[in-house]
Design an enzyme around this catalytic site. Structure first.
Site, PDB file in Angstrom:
ATOM      1  N   THR A   1       0.837  -1.212   0.000  1.00  0.00           N
ATOM      2  CA  THR A   1       0.000   0.000   0.000  1.00  0.00           C
ATOM      3  C   THR A   1       0.871   1.260   0.000  1.00  0.00           C
ATOM      4  O   THR A   1       0.518   2.248  -0.630  1.00  0.00           O
ATOM      5  CB  THR A   1      -0.988   0.033   1.191  1.00  0.00           C
ATOM      6  OG1 THR A   1      -0.276   0.091   2.420  1.00  0.00           O
ATOM      7  CG2 THR A   1      -1.912  -1.180   1.177  1.00  0.00           C
ATOM      8  N   ASN A   2       2.009   1.224   0.683  1.00  0.00           N
ATOM      9  CA  ASN A   2       2.917   2.379   0.623  1.00  0.00           C
ATOM     10  C   ASN A   2       3.479   2.541  -0.784  1.00  0.00           C
ATOM     11  O   ASN A   2       3.565   3.654  -1.293  1.00  0.00           O
ATOM     12  CB  ASN A   2       4.073   2.215   1.617  1.00  0.00           C
ATOM     13  CG  ASN A   2       3.713   2.706   3.000  1.00  0.00           C
ATOM     14  OD1 ASN A   2       3.626   3.903   3.243  1.00  0.00           O
ATOM     15  ND2 ASN A   2       3.456   1.770   3.910  1.00  0.00           N
TER      16      ASN A   2
ATOM     17  N   LEU B   1      11.346  -6.927   3.558  1.00  0.00           N
ATOM     18  CA  LEU B   1      11.745  -7.724   4.717  1.00  0.00           C
ATOM     19  C   LEU B   1      13.078  -8.442   4.557  1.00  0.00           C
ATOM     20  O   LEU B   1      13.538  -9.105   5.469  1.00  0.00           O
ATOM     21  CB  LEU B   1      10.650  -8.752   5.042  1.00  0.00           C
ATOM     22  CG  LEU B   1       9.271  -8.142   5.319  1.00  0.00           C
ATOM     23  CD1 LEU B   1       8.276  -9.223   5.685  1.00  0.00           C
ATOM     24  CD2 LEU B   1       9.342  -7.072   6.399  1.00  0.00           C
TER      25      LEU B   1
ATOM     26  N   HIS C   1       9.788   2.486   8.985  1.00  0.00           N
ATOM     27  CA  HIS C   1       9.523   1.495  10.029  1.00  0.00           C
ATOM     28  C   HIS C   1       8.307   1.959  10.825  1.00  0.00           C
ATOM     29  O   HIS C   1       8.210   3.139  11.173  1.00  0.00           O
ATOM     30  CB  HIS C   1      10.744   1.352  10.944  1.00  0.00           C
ATOM     31  CG  HIS C   1      10.585   0.244  11.928  1.00  0.00           C
ATOM     32  ND1 HIS C   1      10.820  -1.076  11.596  1.00  0.00           N
ATOM     33  CD2 HIS C   1      10.148   0.249  13.207  1.00  0.00           C
ATOM     34  CE1 HIS C   1      10.558  -1.835  12.661  1.00  0.00           C
ATOM     35  NE2 HIS C   1      10.148  -1.052  13.648  1.00  0.00           N
TER      36      HIS C   1
ATOM     37  N   ASP D   1      17.840  -1.382  10.830  1.00  0.00           N
ATOM     38  CA  ASP D   1      17.106  -0.426  11.675  1.00  0.00           C
ATOM     39  C   ASP D   1      18.009   0.546  12.431  1.00  0.00           C
ATOM     40  O   ASP D   1      17.575   1.188  13.376  1.00  0.00           O
ATOM     41  CB  ASP D   1      16.215  -1.152  12.708  1.00  0.00           C
ATOM     42  CG  ASP D   1      14.940  -1.674  12.073  1.00  0.00           C
ATOM     43  OD1 ASP D   1      14.616  -1.235  10.950  1.00  0.00           O
ATOM     44  OD2 ASP D   1      14.269  -2.507  12.689  1.00  0.00           O
TER      45      ASP D   1
ATOM     46  N   GLU E   1       2.264   7.042   7.463  1.00  0.00           N
ATOM     47  CA  GLU E   1       3.211   6.643   6.415  1.00  0.00           C
ATOM     48  C   GLU E   1       2.813   7.270   5.071  1.00  0.00           C
ATOM     49  O   GLU E   1       3.650   7.839   4.362  1.00  0.00           O
ATOM     50  CB  GLU E   1       3.255   5.116   6.309  1.00  0.00           C
ATOM     51  CG  GLU E   1       3.756   4.479   7.596  1.00  0.00           C
ATOM     52  CD  GLU E   1       3.988   2.984   7.486  1.00  0.00           C
ATOM     53  OE1 GLU E   1       4.927   2.506   8.114  1.00  0.00           O
ATOM     54  OE2 GLU E   1       3.216   2.287   6.790  1.00  0.00           O
TER      55      GLU E   1
HETATM   56  C1  GAR Z   1       4.509  -0.736   6.627  1.00  0.00           C
HETATM   57  O1  GAR Z   1       3.770  -0.402   7.780  1.00  0.00           O
HETATM   58  C2  GAR Z   1       5.997  -0.550   6.884  1.00  0.00           C
HETATM   59  O2  GAR Z   1       6.276   0.486   7.784  1.00  0.00           O
HETATM   60  C3  GAR Z   1       6.364  -1.880   7.483  1.00  0.00           C
HETATM   61  O3  GAR Z   1       5.637  -2.820   6.730  1.00  0.00           O
HETATM   62  C4  GAR Z   1       4.399  -2.229   6.335  1.00  0.00           C
HETATM   63  C5  GAR Z   1       4.193  -2.519   4.865  1.00  0.00           C
HETATM   64  O4  GAR Z   1       2.898  -2.170   4.474  1.00  0.00           O
HETATM   65  N1  GAR Z   1       7.781  -2.096   7.402  1.00  0.00           N
HETATM   66  C6  GAR Z   1       8.463  -2.755   8.354  1.00  0.00           C
HETATM   67  O5  GAR Z   1       7.928  -3.262   9.318  1.00  0.00           O
HETATM   68  C7  GAR Z   1       9.974  -2.827   8.113  1.00  0.00           C
HETATM   69  N2  GAR Z   1      10.660  -3.206   9.298  1.00  0.00           N
HETATM   70  P1  GAR Z   1       2.527  -2.039   2.939  1.00  0.00           P
HETATM   71  O6  GAR Z   1       3.033  -3.300   2.231  1.00  0.00           O
HETATM   72  O7  GAR Z   1       1.036  -1.967   2.913  1.00  0.00           O
HETATM   73  O8  GAR Z   1       3.179  -0.811   2.418  1.00  0.00           O
END
Ligand code: GAR
Length: 201
Positions: free
Chosen positions: A13-14, A84, A103, A144, A173
């Site tokens: 989604t980001n 990841l 994060h 991190d 975000e």
């Molecule tokens: C987001 O909330 C991002 O901050 C997190 O994964 C999610 C992905 O959401 N990232 C971490 O936890 C990295 N350590 P998305 O696939 O809907 O963008």
């Protein structure tokens, strides 16, 4: 125009917000989305958004395939959006201050190994925190631990579940990540090294 690659492992989604932002503003181009899993939801989003998408597995990152791909495709700036896998040192060294991560907590709290996605929100609730938020940071060799660019806070409510907290953090975000990326990229072309945002909201 600077060429961005977004690296994602999940639903994306980001990634979608970032693509739409730059499609609208035209200040940079999301040239590629790289997914680390063939089953990642971000792949279907990329197709809908007409952004080329390539799957490179964690093995492909470790073997140098991702590094070669980024160079061959003349990528200037790398955005991790729910990615990841580890970014290998050769990529970190080739893109100094040109790789950013987001994060879903106020680092250094709730960071490190195993802390991603819903695990973070579950841990924040289990710890009884009264606020959470996001950290946008440069990517360094240690997970991190890269320098912070921006942190933004939101409250944790007494009746929050991991899902409701995740939704509030996601809103932060979406609000900040595309804009921070844009500021950093425009800053790059001015050759001025600057921290664009370095305060706590
Ligand atoms: C987001 O909330 C991002 O901050 C997190 O994964 C999610 C992905 O959401 N990232 C971490 O936890 C990295 N350590 P998305 O696939 O809907 O963008």
């Amino acid at each position: 125009m600077k060429r961005i690659a977004i690296l994602a492992s999940g639903t994306g989604t980001n990634a979608e917000r970032i693509v739409r932002y730059f499609q609208e503003k035209g200040t940079a181009e999301v040239a590629w989305i790289i997914a680390s899993r063939a089953s990642a939801g971000v792949i279907e989003r990329a197709a809908r958004l007409h952004v080329p998408c390539k799957v490179i597995t964690p093995d492909g990152f470790a073997s140098g395939e991702a590094f070669r791909f980024l160079k061959e495709n003349e990528i200037d700036f790398i955005v991790l959006a729910g990615f990841l896998s580890r970014v290998p040192d050769e990529i970190v060294h080739a893109y100094p201050q040109k790789i950013v991560n987001i994060h879903p907590s106020l680092l250094p709290k709730f960071g490190g190994k195993g802390m991603y996605g819903m695990h973070v929100h579950e841990a924040v609730l289990a710890a009884g925190e009264t606020e959470s938020g996001i950290t946008i940071q440069y990517v360094s060799e240690k997970y991190d631990e890269g320098a912070f660019i921006l942190q933004a806070k939101c409250p944790v409510l007494s009746d929050d579940t991991p899902d409701t907290l995740a939704a509030r953090v996601h809103e932060l975000e979406y609000r900040y990540y595309p804009e921070v990326i844009e500021k950093l990229i425009l800053g790059l072309s001015e050759t001025k090294k600057q921290t664009v945002y370095d305060w706590l909201i």
